[in-house]
Design a protein around this motif. Structure first.
Motif, short mmCIF file in Angstrom:
data_model
loop_
_atom_site.label_atom_id
_atom_site.label_comp_id
_atom_site.label_asym_id
_atom_site.label_seq_id
_atom_site.Cartn_x
_atom_site.Cartn_y
_atom_site.Cartn_z
N UNK A 1 0.84 -1.20 0.00
CA UNK A 1 0.00 0.00 0.00
C UNK A 1 0.87 1.25 0.00
N UNK A 2 1.90 1.25 0.85
CA UNK A 2 2.80 2.40 0.93
C UNK A 2 3.53 2.60 -0.40
N UNK A 3 3.94 1.49 -1.00
CA UNK A 3 4.68 1.57 -2.26
C UNK A 3 3.82 2.21 -3.36
N UNK A 4 2.57 1.73 -3.47
CA UNK A 4 1.65 2.33 -4.43
C UNK A 4 1.43 3.81 -4.13
N UNK A 5 1.15 4.12 -2.87
CA UNK A 5 0.83 5.49 -2.47
C UNK A 5 1.99 6.44 -2.78
N UNK A 6 3.19 6.00 -2.43
CA UNK A 6 4.36 6.86 -2.63
C UNK A 6 4.65 7.04 -4.12
N UNK A 7 4.48 5.98 -4.90
CA UNK A 7 4.73 6.09 -6.34
C UNK A 7 3.75 7.06 -6.99
#
Length: 462
Positions: free
Chosen positions: A99-105
């Motif tokens: 989730x964090x990876x998607x959000x940050x990207x």
């Protein structure tokens, strides 16, 4: 905007959902579950009676949706697992790191409202996939298309994943011109093999929509549907053998790792395409039905679309590095695609000769092709009747999916994850003061593949 688009919301179904999917049990996830079930019913034309049964099973099998703990992240079967449905625990778990990876990207590469939309759409697609698994879970029996034989052998894990992902994609993404040109919709998960669903549908002469509708319950319904579709060409013992070949091909392709030996990939992908194209060729060649312009149009469309799917899916595999540069040509040759396509084309031309009362073997294929081409020009409507169902079911958008649920999903998960991180944080993608509206968004990112083992367990993952 197409004036024929309709509203997919069904008040009768909503009454069932409000009765069974309660706010008390699911809290703020209730609107997401409502939307998933409304779209499922609409896209696949599922009756209210069947939807009640499926909703009852969902409520029985699912108690909660939450993020994984650190211990649960550490115990994942594969590092690329983004979410999992745990049947025994009756919960859907989401990996917060993804989730964090998607959000940050997305927040880095898009304006805030677009980033919020993209994040929510990815998470909604993921939740749809796992909810579909939850609907199909049976504590004392098979799991969707996963089947255990009397001798204890288990099969169907990978085909269960790809039909679930293809179905989830159809109820998340809006169709576009590229989907028609490619012959199938690109998916977020299992992208290297989800072309199978449309290839299989075309091989046996049904729409992908019909195939998926009968793949979302259990193995028995799936096999009975395929047998009925193949009965125009094969005897029952032959259909049984064809289904076994299909399942074995998906077992093999589902076991491939991304970094597997290129020769192994060539063998397994060649087998996958070979099984599907040979099935199509034999199905057309052995068709017992009397030739009509509609049937010939059907065969023409199926042949052309299967070629489009093979070309676009092989191009994807090569472009994304799943196979080596130039290996797509070797796979196509090894699978015998050109040979199968020739049989399919010849079958249609011989049908044309028979339809016209001519001896199909007294004319060259080139001559029959010229004659049939002219007949198609003069009788276009009759031929188009043969592929109209595919266009309507698989390539024409009947509705516009609501953007609102994507924003809602993103906001809800953002709030859920910050409970564990920072009680005062506004989350990864706060939209305070931002006007959220519709956007045209490219396909999802971070595609991941997960080898599937043929076994019955209590979880299905994405």
């Amino acid at each position: 905007m197409d004036s024929n688009l309709v509203n997919y919301y069904n008040p009768g179904l909503q009454n069932i959902l409000d009765e069974l999917i309660t706010q008390e049990k699911y809290g703020e996830f209730k609107p997401i579950l409502n939307e998933i079930m409304q779209r499922r019913a609409f896209e696949f034309d599922i009756s209210l009676e069947r939807m009640r049964e499926e909703t009852e099973r969902l409520v029985s099998n699912l108690e909660s949706i939450r993020f994984m703990t650190e211990e649960e992240i550490a115990s994942k079967t594969t590092k690329d697992t983004m979410a999992v449905f745990k049947g025994k625990e009756k919960t859907i778990l989401i990996d917060p790191e993804y989730y964090k990876k998607y959000a940050e990207y997305y927040s880095k590469h898009f304006e805030p409202q677009t980033a919020k939309f993209l994040l929510g759409r990815e998470m909604y697609a993921l939740l749809t996939h796992e909810v579909y698994h939850a609907i199909n879970f049976r504590e004392n029996g098979d799991f969707g298309l996963i089947h255990e034989y009397k001798n204890g052998r288990v099969s169907g894990s990978h085909i269960n994943e790809i039909v679930t992902e293809s179905a989830a994609t159809r109820t998340t993404m809006t169709k576009n011109d590229d989907d028609y040109q490619n012959g199938y919709m690109g998916t977020t998960g299992y992208q290297t093999t989800t072309c199978i669903t449309n290839l299989l549908a075309l091989a046996v002469g049904v729409s992908e929509k019909e195939l998926l509708k009968h793949s979302m319950y259990d193995r028995q319904e799936f096999e009975e549907f395929l047998k009925e579709a193949m009965s125009t060409s094969f005897e029952e013992y032959e259909t049984d053998e064809r289904i076994r070949e299909l399942i074995l091909a998906t077992v093999a392709i589902g076991s491939l790792e991304v970094n597997a030996d290129p020769r192994e990939k060539e063998i397994y992908y060649s087998q996958m395409y070979n099984v599907l194209f040979e099935l199509a060729a034999d199905h057309m060649l052995a068709d017992k039905r009397s030739p009509t312009r509609e049937l010939m149009g059907d065969k023409q469309f199926r042949t052309q679309k299967m070629l489009s799917i093979a070309a676009s899916s092989l191009e994807f595999l090569e472009r994304e590095g799943f196979i080596a540069p130039g290996q797509s040509v070797m796979i196509a040759e090894r699978a015998g695609l050109i040979s199968s396509v020739r049989v399919m084309q010849e079958s249609t031309l011989r049908d044309y000769a028979t339809f016209c009362g001519m001896n199909p073997y007294r004319f060259t294929l080139e001559r029959l092709d010229d004659l049939m081409t002219e007949d198609v020009r003069e009788n276009t409507e009759e031929y188009s009747d043969g592929f109209r169902k595919y266009i309507l079911d698989d390539y024409k958008q009947r509705t516009t999916w609501s953007d609102g649920v994507f924003i809602y999903t993103s906001n809800l998960l953002d709030k859920e994850i910050t409970k564990k991180v920072d009680k005062t944080s506004k989350g990864f993608l706060s939209t305070d003061g931002i006007d959220i509206s519709s956007h045209t968004i490219p396909d999802g990112l971070f595609r991941r593949e997960k080898p599937t083992n043929d076994k019955i367990n209590d979880e299905e993952v994405r």
